[in-house]
Design a protein around this motif. Structure first.
Motif, PDB file in Angstrom:
ATOM      1  N   HIS A  76       0.838  -1.194   0.000  1.00  0.00           N
ATOM      2  CA  HIS A  76       0.000   0.000   0.000  1.00  0.00           C
ATOM      3  C   HIS A  76       0.879   1.253   0.000  1.00  0.00           C
ATOM      4  O   HIS A  76       0.657   2.195  -0.762  1.00  0.00           O
ATOM      5  N   GLY A  77       1.910   1.228   0.848  1.00  0.00           N
ATOM      6  CA  GLY A  77       2.795   2.382   0.937  1.00  0.00           C
ATOM      7  C   GLY A  77       3.515   2.651  -0.375  1.00  0.00           C
ATOM      8  O   GLY A  77       3.712   3.797  -0.774  1.00  0.00           O
ATOM      9  N   LYS A  78       3.885   1.582  -1.049  1.00  0.00           N
ATOM     10  CA  LYS A  78       4.673   1.773  -2.260  1.00  0.00           C
ATOM     11  C   LYS A  78       3.815   2.050  -3.500  1.00  0.00           C
ATOM     12  O   LYS A  78       4.194   2.847  -4.345  1.00  0.00           O
ATOM     13  N   PHE A  79       2.657   1.381  -3.575  1.00  0.00           N
ATOM     14  CA  PHE A  79       1.926   1.445  -4.845  1.00  0.00           C
ATOM     15  C   PHE A  79       0.602   2.198  -4.783  1.00  0.00           C
ATOM     16  O   PHE A  79       0.103   2.634  -5.800  1.00  0.00           O
ATOM     17  N   ILE A  80       0.004   2.289  -3.610  1.00  0.00           N
ATOM     18  CA  ILE A  80      -1.354   2.841  -3.569  1.00  0.00           C
ATOM     19  C   ILE A  80      -1.384   4.234  -2.936  1.00  0.00           C
ATOM     20  O   ILE A  80      -2.000   5.148  -3.457  1.00  0.00           O
ATOM     21  N   ASP A  81      -0.710   4.383  -1.811  1.00  0.00           N
ATOM     22  CA  ASP A  81      -0.766   5.647  -1.087  1.00  0.00           C
ATOM     23  C   ASP A  81      -0.050   6.744  -1.882  1.00  0.00           C
ATOM     24  O   ASP A  81       0.842   6.458  -2.676  1.00  0.00           O
ATOM     25  N   VAL A  82      -0.456   8.004  -1.634  1.00  0.00           N
ATOM     26  CA  VAL A  82       0.256   9.105  -2.300  1.00  0.00           C
ATOM     27  C   VAL A  82       1.667   9.200  -1.737  1.00  0.00           C
ATOM     28  O   VAL A  82       1.868   9.122  -0.535  1.00  0.00           O
ATOM     29  N   PRO A  83       2.660   9.358  -2.596  1.00  0.00           N
ATOM     30  CA  PRO A  83       4.032   9.435  -2.093  1.00  0.00           C
ATOM     31  C   PRO A  83       4.198  10.674  -1.214  1.00  0.00           C
ATOM     32  O   PRO A  83       3.642  11.735  -1.517  1.00  0.00           O
ATOM     33  N   SER A  84       4.942  10.529  -0.134  1.00  0.00           N
ATOM     34  CA  SER A  84       5.130  11.639   0.780  1.00  0.00           C
ATOM     35  C   SER A  84       6.423  12.356   0.416  1.00  0.00           C
ATOM     36  O   SER A  84       7.507  11.795   0.517  1.00  0.00           O
ATOM     37  N   GLU A  85       6.266  13.590  -0.023  1.00  0.00           N
ATOM     38  CA  GLU A  85       7.442  14.325  -0.515  1.00  0.00           C
ATOM     39  C   GLU A  85       8.469  14.582   0.578  1.00  0.00           C
ATOM     40  O   GLU A  85       9.661  14.441   0.372  1.00  0.00           O
ATOM     41  N   HIS A  86       7.974  14.978   1.762  1.00  0.00           N
ATOM     42  CA  HIS A  86       8.937  15.323   2.800  1.00  0.00           C
ATOM     43  C   HIS A  86       9.679  14.095   3.296  1.00  0.00           C
ATOM     44  O   HIS A  86      10.810  14.194   3.753  1.00  0.00           O
TER      45      HIS A  86
END
Ligand code: SF4
Ligand code: SF4
Ligand code: FES
Lengths: 269, 296
Positions: free
Chosen positions: A190-200
Motif C-alpha cells: 500500500h505504501g509503495k503502490f497505492i498511497d500518495v508518495p510523501s514528498e517530505h
C-alpha cells in the motif's frame, strides 16, 4: 500496607498500594495492585530478556493473556500497559511461531494475487473472529483478512494500521495463518503502490543519505553505553539522552504532507 | 429507493463486470445500492454437513451486519453468494437449536434469527421494479439477440431458496424479454456447469460444460446470460478448452445478466467492463447494433 519494592529502572520506591494475589504461569504472587503486569512480574522476581521492549505500548513485545475468576473469556493486554487485577491468571506470549514468506520486494507489483501467492492460507479464514477478540489494539483483525481476501488492499492497510505485530491473533487462528505478517506485506504494498508518495519523507531520506545527520548521530552514540541493571546510570549522559528523547519530533498522524519539524533537526530544504 | 447490497469477494476482483454494470443499471432505475459497511466472504459453498456449524459463521455474520445497518433486505448478484446466504438465513430462521449455538458462539454480535431477507437482483427486478416498468425504462432493446439463460444449480436449488418456480423457472426468460431480447430455451440451463470440478477433475468438467454450450447453440443461441462468476469461469474462461475438445462447437459469448441489463438501459458500455469477459461479448453487441462500434 507499605513496603519497599525494586522497580524496573533500578530505583527503590515506597509502594503504598495494597498487595493483591496474581497467578503468573500458575504460581501465586502477592503484588502491589497499582502495578502493570510487566512491573508486577519484575516485582515478583522475573527479569525480562525478551518479552519487553518499548514499555510504552507500541512495540508489541509483551503480549499477555489472562483470565479472571468465574469468567471463561480469554482476556489480553500488553504487559507494559495493563494493570494487574486480583486473582488474575496470566502468562506472557512474547513470541509465537509464525511463518513470514520471503519475496523479492523489487519484483512485487502491488497486486492482490501476490499476497494470495505468498500467503495462500489466507483463504482458510472461516470468520470465527477469534483474532479480533484477542487483539490488544482492538483491531478488527477478521475484517482486514476479509478485505485482503477480496483484494481490497487499501482497506486492509487502513484497518490494520495500528497493528503492533504482537502476534496474539496468530495464536488463536483456526486457519493457522499469521494475520499480522500478511497485513504487513499489504501495508508495504500500500505504501509503495497505492498511497500518495510523501514528498517530505523522500526529502528526509535524501538528507540522511547526504550525511546531514551523521554528526548528530555521532554525538548521540558518544553518550556512552548504559547497563540497564546498574543503579548508577543517572549520569549526565543519561540526562542528555533523555532531553534529546523528549525534544524529538514526529509527524502528527493527522498531518497531510505539510508538516515540518521546527528544531535544529529540520529537514533539509 | 435504496437497496442493501452484499457484493461477495469475486465481484470486487475478477467479476467487476458483474458488479459495476448492476450498480449503474440500478441507478438508471432510480435505485441506490448501499453496500454493507462490513462484510466477509460468504463461505461460497453452503455446508451440507448437519453438524458443521463452523461454516455457517461467515454467512450468518454477513446477515448480522445487514441487520445491524437496519436493513430488512439484502440483495446479491452472485448466484453462489445468494445461495449460501439464503440457506444460512433459513437455518437461522428455522432451526432453534443451531440458532442458539451460533448466536452463543458469536456473542460479540447482535443475536440473529433470520430477520433480514436475502434476495437476488433478478427477484428484485421482478417483484420490486416489475417487468412492465423495466420494459418502459429500456432505451436500447436487445433486438436480434438470441439469449439463452443459464441458471446453473444455485439460483433454483434447493427448492426452499429457489428464486422462482424450481422445476421450470421463467424469471430469466421474463428478464430477457423485458429487455427486448429473444429468449432461447435450453434443456441444460439448470444443469451443473461442473463447478469446482474444473480444478480437481478437468476432463469430466469440460464434458459437463460442453453440454451446456452445445444445448444452447443447438437451439440457436447467440450467447449465454448468467449470474455466477464460477459458471462464467467454466463456460466462458475455459471455453477455449471446451472448443479444443469439441471442434464442432462454435465460440459462444457469455454475459453477466447485469451487463445485458445495463446496455439495454443505456449505460455506457465502458462501465460494463466487457474487457473482463473472456469471450467476444462486446463484439456480438456491436455486430447486432446494440452498442455502437468503438473499435474502428
Ligand atoms: S492484529 Fe494481531 S499482531 Fe497486530 S496488534 Fe492485533 S493481535 Fe497483535
Ligand atoms: S482467527 Fe483466523 S479463521 Fe478466525 S476470523 Fe481470524 S483469520 Fe479468520
Ligand atoms: S513493551 Fe512494547 S508494547 Fe509492551
Amino acid at each position: 500496607m507499605c513496603q519497599e519494592a525494586p522497580l524496573a529502572e533500578g530505583k527503590a520506591l515506597a509502594i503504598t498500594a495494597e498487595l493483591i494475589p496474581v497467578y503468573i504461569m500458575g504460581k501465586k504472587y502477592m503484588v502491589p495492585e497499582s502495578l502493570t503486569i510487566m512491573k508486577a512480574m519484575e516485582y515478583a522476581g522475573y527479569q525480562f530478556v525478551r518479552g519487553a521492549g518499548c514499555r510504552g505500548g507500541v512495540c508489541g513485545a509483551c503480549g499477555t493473556v489472562y483470565r479472571l475468576p468465574g469468567d471463561y473469556h480469554i482476556r489480553v493486554g500488553l504487559a507494559c500497559q495493563t494493570v494487574v487485577q486480583p486473582e488474575m491468571y496470566l502468562t506472557q506470549i512474547p513470541f509465537y511461531p509464525a511463518n513470514r514468506t520471503s519475496f523479492v520486494w523489487d519484483e512485487i507489483k502491488g497486486e492482490a494475487e501476490e499476497v494470495y501467492k505468498a500467503y495462500p492460507e489466507l483463504f482458510r479464514c472461516l470468520a470465527c473472529n477469534a483474532c479480533s477478540k484477542v487483539c490488544p489494539m482492538d483491531i478488527p483483525v477478521m475484517d482486514y483478512i476479509a478485505a485482503i481476501k477480496r483484494g481490497d488492499l487499501e482497506k486492509a492497510a487502513e484497518i490494520s494500521f495500528d497493528c503492533i505485530q504482537c502476534g496474539l491473533c496468530a495464536t488463536r487462528c483456526m486457519g493457522e495463518m499469521a494475520q499480522y505478517h500478511i497485513a504487513q506485506m499489504v501495508r508495504r504494498m500500500h505504501g509503495k503502490f497505492i498511497d500518495v508518495p510523501s514528498e517530505h519523507c523522500a526529502k528526509q531520506v535524501e538528507a540522511i543519505k547526504s550525511g546531514y545527520y551523521d554528526d548528530f548521530m555521532k554525538e548521540i552514540m558518544a553518550l556512552g553505553t548504559l547497563d540497564p541493571f546498574k543503579q548508577d546510570n543517572v549520569n549526565d549522559d543519561v540526562k542528555k539522552l533523555k532531553e534529546l528523547y523528549k525534544a524529538r519530533q514526529g509527524e502528527p498522524s493527522t498531518s497531510e504532507n505539510e508538516w515540518t519539524p521546527d528544531s535544529d533537526y529540520a529537514i533539509l530544504k | 429507493m435504496t437497496l442493501g447490497y452484499y457484493p461477495g469477494c469475486t465481484l470486487k476482483s475478477h467479476a467487476r463486470n458483474l458488479e459495476d454494470s448492476a450498480i449503474e443499471a440500478l441507478k438508471v432505475l432510480g435505485v441506490e445500492t448501499v453496500e454493507l459497511e462490513r462484510w466477509n466472504c460468504c463461505g461460497a459453498v453452503y455446508s451440507l454437513a448437519d453438524d458443521d456449524l463452523i461454516h455457517q459463521l461467515a454467512p450468518v455474520r454477513d446477515l448480522i451486519r445487514a441487520k445491524d445497518m437496519g436493513l430488512d433486505k439484502v440483495m446479491t448478484l452472485c448466484s453462489m453468494c445468494y445461495n449460501t446466504l439464503a440457506r444460512a438465513n433459513l437455518l437461522m430462521r428455522n432451526d432453534e437449536a443451531k440458532r442458539k449455538t451460533l448466536n452463543d458462539f458469536m456473542e460479540e454480535e447482535s443475536d440473529y434469527a433470520g430477520e433480514v431477507e436475502v434476495i437476488h437482483l433478478l427477484q428484485f427486478l421482478k417483484n420490486d421494479i416489475g417487468w412492465d416498468k423495466l420494459k418502459a425504462a429500456v432505451k436500447v432493446p436487445l433486438k436480434d439477440l438470441n439469449l439463452s439463460p443459464y441458471y446453473g444449480c444455485t439460483l433454483t436449488r434447493p427448492l426452499e431458496v429457489s428464486i422462482d418456480e424450481a422445476v421450470s423457472p421463467t424469471i430469466f426468460k421474463e428478464f430477457i424479454e423485458a429487455l427486448g431480447g429473444t429468449y432461447i430455451h435450453s434443456d441444460h440451463s439448470a444443469e451443473c456447469c461442473s463447478s469446482y470440478q474444473m480444478i480437481s477433475n478437468p476432463e469430466a468438467a469440460i464434458e459437463a460444460a460442453s453440454k451446456v454450450v452445445r444445448s444452447a447453440e443447438d437451439q440457436g443461441a447467440d450467447a449465454l446470460a448468467l449470474s455466477c462468476p464460477l459458471c462464467e469461469y467454466n463456460l466462458g474462461k475455459r471455453q477455449v478448452d471446451i472448443l479444443k475438445k469439441h471442434d464442432d462447437l462454435k465460440p459462444l459469448p457469455t454475459f453477466y445478466f447485469s451487463q445485458l441489463l445495463a446496455v439495454a438501459l443505456g449505460v455506457d458500455p465502458l462501465i460494463c467492463r466487457f474487457e473482463l469477459n473472456p469471450t467476444a461479448s462486446l463484439e456480438l453487441l456491436e455486430e447486432k447494433g446494440v452498442v455502437e462500434k468503438v473499435s474502428a
